[in-house]
Motif scaffolding. Structure first.
Motif, PDB file in Angstrom:
ATOM      1  N   ARG A   1      -9.648  -1.207   0.556  1.00  0.00           N
ATOM      2  CA  ARG A   1      -8.074  -1.495   1.245  1.00  0.00           C
ATOM      3  C   ARG A   1      -7.838  -0.760   2.286  1.00  0.00           C
ATOM      4  NH1 ARG A   1      -4.630  -3.702  -2.370  1.00  0.00           N
ATOM      5  NH2 ARG A   1      -3.161  -2.287  -1.940  1.00  0.00           N
TER       6      ARG A   1
ATOM      7  N   GLU B   1      -6.317  -5.670   3.015  1.00  0.00           N
ATOM      8  CA  GLU B   1      -7.050  -5.942   1.779  1.00  0.00           C
ATOM      9  C   GLU B   1      -8.656  -6.197   2.311  1.00  0.00           C
ATOM     10  OE1 GLU B   1      -7.464  -9.587  -1.591  1.00  0.00           O
ATOM     11  OE2 GLU B   1      -5.768  -9.390  -0.148  1.00  0.00           O
TER      12      GLU B   1
ATOM     13  N   ASP C   1      -3.066   4.915  -2.337  1.00  0.00           N
ATOM     14  CA  ASP C   1      -4.514   3.995  -1.663  1.00  0.00           C
ATOM     15  C   ASP C   1      -5.168   5.155  -0.680  1.00  0.00           C
ATOM     16  OD1 ASP C   1      -3.994   1.329  -2.619  1.00  0.00           O
ATOM     17  OD2 ASP C   1      -2.138   1.670  -1.977  1.00  0.00           O
TER      18      ASP C   1
ATOM     19  N   TYR D   1       0.824  -1.219  -0.181  1.00  0.00           N
ATOM     20  CA  TYR D   1      -0.063  -0.084   0.201  1.00  0.00           C
ATOM     21  C   TYR D   1       0.709   1.237   0.068  1.00  0.00           C
ATOM     22  CZ  TYR D   1      -3.146  -3.654   1.985  1.00  0.00           C
ATOM     23  OH  TYR D   1      -3.708  -4.716   2.048  1.00  0.00           O
TER      24      TYR D   1
END
Length: 412
Positions: A229, A221, A175, A144
């Protein structure tokens, strides 16, 4: 999985209402965040700027902050941060000092990996320099990535920074964006990316009525279920009680009515803010403030919105005239030297008898730096953040202006 506390806008050193107790409250709020971080054993504390309220924090504020950061370090929890507009200096940043002490990491274009998440940073950049920015970040191999930034980003209130441009032009796919500068906690989704403000940890103005806190962010996840996420949860912290009293006076009503309304609240050690509207008789703010403090309030301020008759909406407030003066001066585009002189003249730490000599010395010290006498719009630069076309440096602050601010070496 990576779990971090996202906080910011702690404004340590802010002596709100000229109260030493309020000054301590801002440090205590930061301390409370760190308490939670240690108790929850999070992977990192991520600070999105304005750790300090001022570019020249006083020694007790610095020592208090170092003490809090040492507790975090003793627990093995990294402190990752960017530089905000209030604290940005012309030279080295206080965050750099903490980094040298091993107590913090200043985020920038290179990834700092904690757990399975890469963190990047973007210091505050004034509007006048943003067109020059190239959102160039070094690659990472973590699961990430998140960008920590300080500024007023769209689609939130008072926005002047295009979030979509940042996300689309960055050569790293983020993210999440963890933001500071807006004191109201909020979140949105921009180009499928969660973008969030943690809000301030203490009420820095009367407009900040909601409770204070921070964000607990989990990169996983299955964090939010489905395809999400990133999970963002809000957590509250205990801070000084603020009591807001609104009194609309009818014909023939005056101070006794205001006192009656104030008396209905628990004022013990609270900051009490009274707003008077309506058609009633004149009231004396000082008398109401004295009454509230006699009833146990730490601080009391009265705003009588009937004081000025005008077609425009004008707020007359006795809350903190020093803040109003500071805000007006910051918007005048003065040079760095002029700002230093103004700060010296208004500083409570400089005796009246020493002002002339202190100002003279300050001007003499700047004679070798002619840029310090140029209007603030021309800007200075400091390290950190993405490439702005000048060897990877980004401009210092715009509000309040930071041109000509002293380095730590000058300060010490």
């Amino acid at each position: 999985m990576t779990r971090v506390i996202h906080t910011g806008d702690t404004h340590i050193g802010y002596q709100q209402y000229h109260s030493p107790d309020r000054r301590q409250d801002f440090l205590d709020a930061f301390d409370a965040v760190v308490d939670d971080a240690v108790d929850d054993d999070v992977d990192a504390v991520v600070h999105a700027g304005d750790l300090f309220h001022d570019r020249r924090p006083e020694l007790p504020d610095l020592m208090g902050t170092i003490s809090v950061l040492r507790r975090l370090d003793d627990a093995g929890i990294p402190f990752l941060a960017v530089v905000g507009n209030h604290e940005s200096t012309r030279g080295g940043q206080w965050l750099d000092l903490f980094e040298r002490l091993g107590l913090a990491t200043r985020l920038g274009r290179e990834p700092v990996v904690v757990g399975d998440t890469a963190f990047y940073g973007l210091d505050h950049v004034p509007v006048s320099r943003r067109d020059e920015l190239e959102y160039a970040f070094e690659p990472h191999d973590a699961d990430y990535a998140t960008l920590v930034a300080h500024g007023l980003f769209e689609p939130f209130a008072h926005a002047d920074w295009d979030t979509e441009t940042v996300l689309e032009e960055s050569d790293v796919a983020f993210d999440a964006m963890l933001l500071g500068d807006n004191h109201k906690p909020d979140r949105a989704t921009v180009t499928d990316t969660p973008v969030t403000y943690s809000g301030s940890t203490e009420r820095a103005s009367a407009s900040e009525r909601e409770g204070r806190g921070y964000n607990l962010v989990r990169f996983d996840e299955d964090a939010g279920g489905g395809d999400d996420r990133v999970e963002i949860r809000r957590r509250a912290i205990d801070t000084r009680e603020f009591v807001f009293v609104s009194v609309e006076l009818g014909e023939g009503e005056g101070e006794s009515r205001v006192r009656e309304q104030v008396r209905q609240h628990d004022l013990g050690d609270a900051v009490v803010l009274v707003e008077v509207t309506g058609e009633g008789d004149p009231v004396t703010p000082a008398a109401i403030e004295e009454f509230a403090t006699d009833e146990g309030a730490l601080i009391a301020r009265v705003t009588d919105r009937r004081t000025v008759e005008t077609d425009d909406e004008v707020d007359v407030s006795f809350a903190d005239p020093e803040d109003a003066v500071r805000e007006r001066i910051e918007g005048m585009g003065l040079s760095a030297a002029a700002l230093d002189i103004d700060e010296t003249v208004r500083s409570e730490s400089v005796a009246d008898t020493n002002v002339r000599e202190t100002v003279k010395s300050a001007v003499e010290d700047r004679l070798d730096d002619l840029d310090a006498f140029v209007a603030a719009d021309d800007g200075e630069s400091n390290e950190g953040g993405p490439d702005d076309g000048d060897e990877g440096e980004t401009d210092a602050d715009s509000e309040p202006t930071t041109d000509g601010q002293v380095s730590m070496e000058d300060y010490l």
